[in-house]
Scaffold this motif. Structure first.
Motif, PDB file in Angstrom:
ATOM      1  N   VAL A 101     -35.863  -1.208 -38.713  1.00  0.00           N
ATOM      2  CA  VAL A 101     -36.182  -0.647 -37.395  1.00  0.00           C
ATOM      3  C   VAL A 101     -37.680  -0.727 -37.127  1.00  0.00           C
ATOM      4  O   VAL A 101     -38.105  -1.165 -36.056  1.00  0.00           O
ATOM      5  N   ARG A 102     -38.469  -0.336 -38.103  1.00  0.00           N
ATOM      6  CA  ARG A 102     -39.922  -0.361 -37.895  1.00  0.00           C
ATOM      7  C   ARG A 102     -40.443  -1.788 -37.714  1.00  0.00           C
ATOM      8  O   ARG A 102     -41.257  -2.046 -36.838  1.00  0.00           O
ATOM      9  N   GLY A 103     -39.967  -2.714 -38.538  1.00  0.00           N
ATOM     10  CA  GLY A 103     -40.507  -4.062 -38.515  1.00  0.00           C
ATOM     11  C   GLY A 103     -39.907  -4.985 -37.480  1.00  0.00           C
ATOM     12  O   GLY A 103     -40.602  -5.846 -36.939  1.00  0.00           O
ATOM     13  N   HIS A 104     -38.626  -4.812 -37.188  1.00  0.00           N
ATOM     14  CA  HIS A 104     -37.938  -5.766 -36.321  1.00  0.00           C
ATOM     15  C   HIS A 104     -37.558  -5.202 -34.959  1.00  0.00           C
ATOM     16  O   HIS A 104     -37.030  -5.947 -34.119  1.00  0.00           O
ATOM     17  N   VAL A 105     -37.787  -3.912 -34.753  1.00  0.00           N
ATOM     18  CA  VAL A 105     -37.498  -3.310 -33.444  1.00  0.00           C
ATOM     19  C   VAL A 105     -38.781  -2.700 -32.878  1.00  0.00           C
ATOM     20  O   VAL A 105     -39.292  -3.149 -31.861  1.00  0.00           O
ATOM     21  N   LEU A 106     -39.324  -1.689 -33.538  1.00  0.00           N
ATOM     22  CA  LEU A 106     -40.489  -0.977 -33.000  1.00  0.00           C
ATOM     23  C   LEU A 106     -41.739  -1.851 -32.938  1.00  0.00           C
ATOM     24  O   LEU A 106     -42.534  -1.722 -32.005  1.00  0.00           O
ATOM     25  N   GLN A 107     -41.928  -2.720 -33.924  1.00  0.00           N
ATOM     26  CA  GLN A 107     -43.134  -3.546 -33.962  1.00  0.00           C
ATOM     27  C   GLN A 107     -42.854  -5.006 -33.625  1.00  0.00           C
ATOM     28  O   GLN A 107     -43.684  -5.877 -33.908  1.00  0.00           O
ATOM     29  N   ALA A 108     -41.707  -5.278 -33.016  1.00  0.00           N
ATOM     30  CA  ALA A 108     -41.373  -6.656 -32.646  1.00  0.00           C
ATOM     31  C   ALA A 108     -42.404  -7.179 -31.649  1.00  0.00           C
ATOM     32  O   ALA A 108     -42.881  -6.449 -30.786  1.00  0.00           O
ATOM     33  N   LYS A 109     -42.734  -8.438 -31.785  1.00  0.00           N
ATOM     34  CA  LYS A 109     -43.773  -9.027 -30.939  1.00  0.00           C
ATOM     35  C   LYS A 109     -43.267  -9.347 -29.531  1.00  0.00           C
ATOM     36  O   LYS A 109     -44.042  -9.344 -28.590  1.00  0.00           O
ATOM     37  N   THR A 110     -41.982  -9.630 -29.407  1.00  0.00           N
ATOM     38  CA  THR A 110     -41.443  -9.972 -28.090  1.00  0.00           C
ATOM     39  C   THR A 110     -40.190  -9.145 -27.807  1.00  0.00           C
ATOM     40  O   THR A 110     -39.556  -8.614 -28.729  1.00  0.00           O
ATOM     41  N   ALA A 111     -39.832  -9.074 -26.535  1.00  0.00           N
ATOM     42  CA  ALA A 111     -38.607  -8.366 -26.158  1.00  0.00           C
ATOM     43  C   ALA A 111     -37.390  -9.043 -26.780  1.00  0.00           C
ATOM     44  O   ALA A 111     -36.433  -8.370 -27.192  1.00  0.00           O
ATOM     45  N   SER A 112     -37.425 -10.355 -26.882  1.00  0.00           N
ATOM     46  CA  SER A 112     -36.320 -11.099 -27.499  1.00  0.00           C
ATOM     47  C   SER A 112     -36.167 -10.735 -28.981  1.00  0.00           C
ATOM     48  O   SER A 112     -35.041 -10.529 -29.458  1.00  0.00           O
ATOM     49  N   ASP A 113     -37.286 -10.638 -29.693  1.00  0.00           N
ATOM     50  CA  ASP A 113     -37.245 -10.244 -31.102  1.00  0.00           C
ATOM     51  C   ASP A 113     -36.733  -8.812 -31.247  1.00  0.00           C
ATOM     52  O   ASP A 113     -35.967  -8.509 -32.157  1.00  0.00           O
ATOM     53  N   ARG A 114     -37.162  -7.934 -30.351  1.00  0.00           N
ATOM     54  CA  ARG A 114     -36.725  -6.542 -30.370  1.00  0.00           C
ATOM     55  C   ARG A 114     -35.213  -6.464 -30.136  1.00  0.00           C
ATOM     56  O   ARG A 114     -34.495  -5.739 -30.817  1.00  0.00           O
ATOM     57  N   GLN A 115     -34.746  -7.250 -29.172  1.00  0.00           N
ATOM     58  CA  GLN A 115     -33.314  -7.299 -28.868  1.00  0.00           C
ATOM     59  C   GLN A 115     -32.533  -7.779 -30.091  1.00  0.00           C
ATOM     60  O   GLN A 115     -31.520  -7.190 -30.461  1.00  0.00           O
ATOM     61  N   GLN A 116     -33.008  -8.846 -30.714  1.00  0.00           N
ATOM     62  CA  GLN A 116     -32.328  -9.394 -31.890  1.00  0.00           C
ATOM     63  C   GLN A 116     -32.306  -8.373 -33.029  1.00  0.00           C
ATOM     64  O   GLN A 116     -31.288  -8.179 -33.680  1.00  0.00           O
ATOM     65  N   GLY A 117     -33.436  -7.717 -33.259  1.00  0.00           N
ATOM     66  CA  GLY A 117     -33.512  -6.704 -34.316  1.00  0.00           C
ATOM     67  C   GLY A 117     -32.557  -5.561 -34.065  1.00  0.00           C
ATOM     68  O   GLY A 117     -31.892  -5.072 -34.983  1.00  0.00           O
TER      69      GLY A 117
END
Length: 90
Positions: A61-77
């Motif tokens: 959650v911290r690395g792939h959602v909260l600190q995701a660089k793009t909205a697409s990465d956040r969505q994927q996480g």
């Protein structure tokens, strides 16, 4: 760097402790220990597994959602996490 790589040694240490607990359950069963003792060991191993799951999940959650660089990465996480939670809850 992925959190599981960064925290690899700590996570492996937890897995090794969990492995020891599972082996302890096996020894208890082989030596015909009372069921209450086996149940306590099972509960302990379950707690250790849940703790490991929570630690890896928090890192995700911290690395792939909260600190995701793009909205697409956040969505994927987030989607990955939902999939894991669905599997875990079965």
């Amino acid at each position: 760097m992925a959190h599981t790589i960064r925290d690899k040694e700590k996570l492996i240490a937890r897995v090794r402790r969990l492995k020891g607990q599972i082996e302890g359950i096996e020894r208890a069963l082989e030596s015909e220990k009372p069921c209450a003792e086996v149940l306590r060991q099972l509960a302990s191993a379950r707690g250790a597994m849940n703790g490991l799951m929570a630690e890896v999940m928090e890192g995700h959650v911290r690395g792939h959602v909260l600190q995701a660089k793009t909205a697409s990465d956040r969505q994927q996480g987030g989607e990955e996490l939902i999939g894991v939670i669905r599997t875990y809850m079965k």
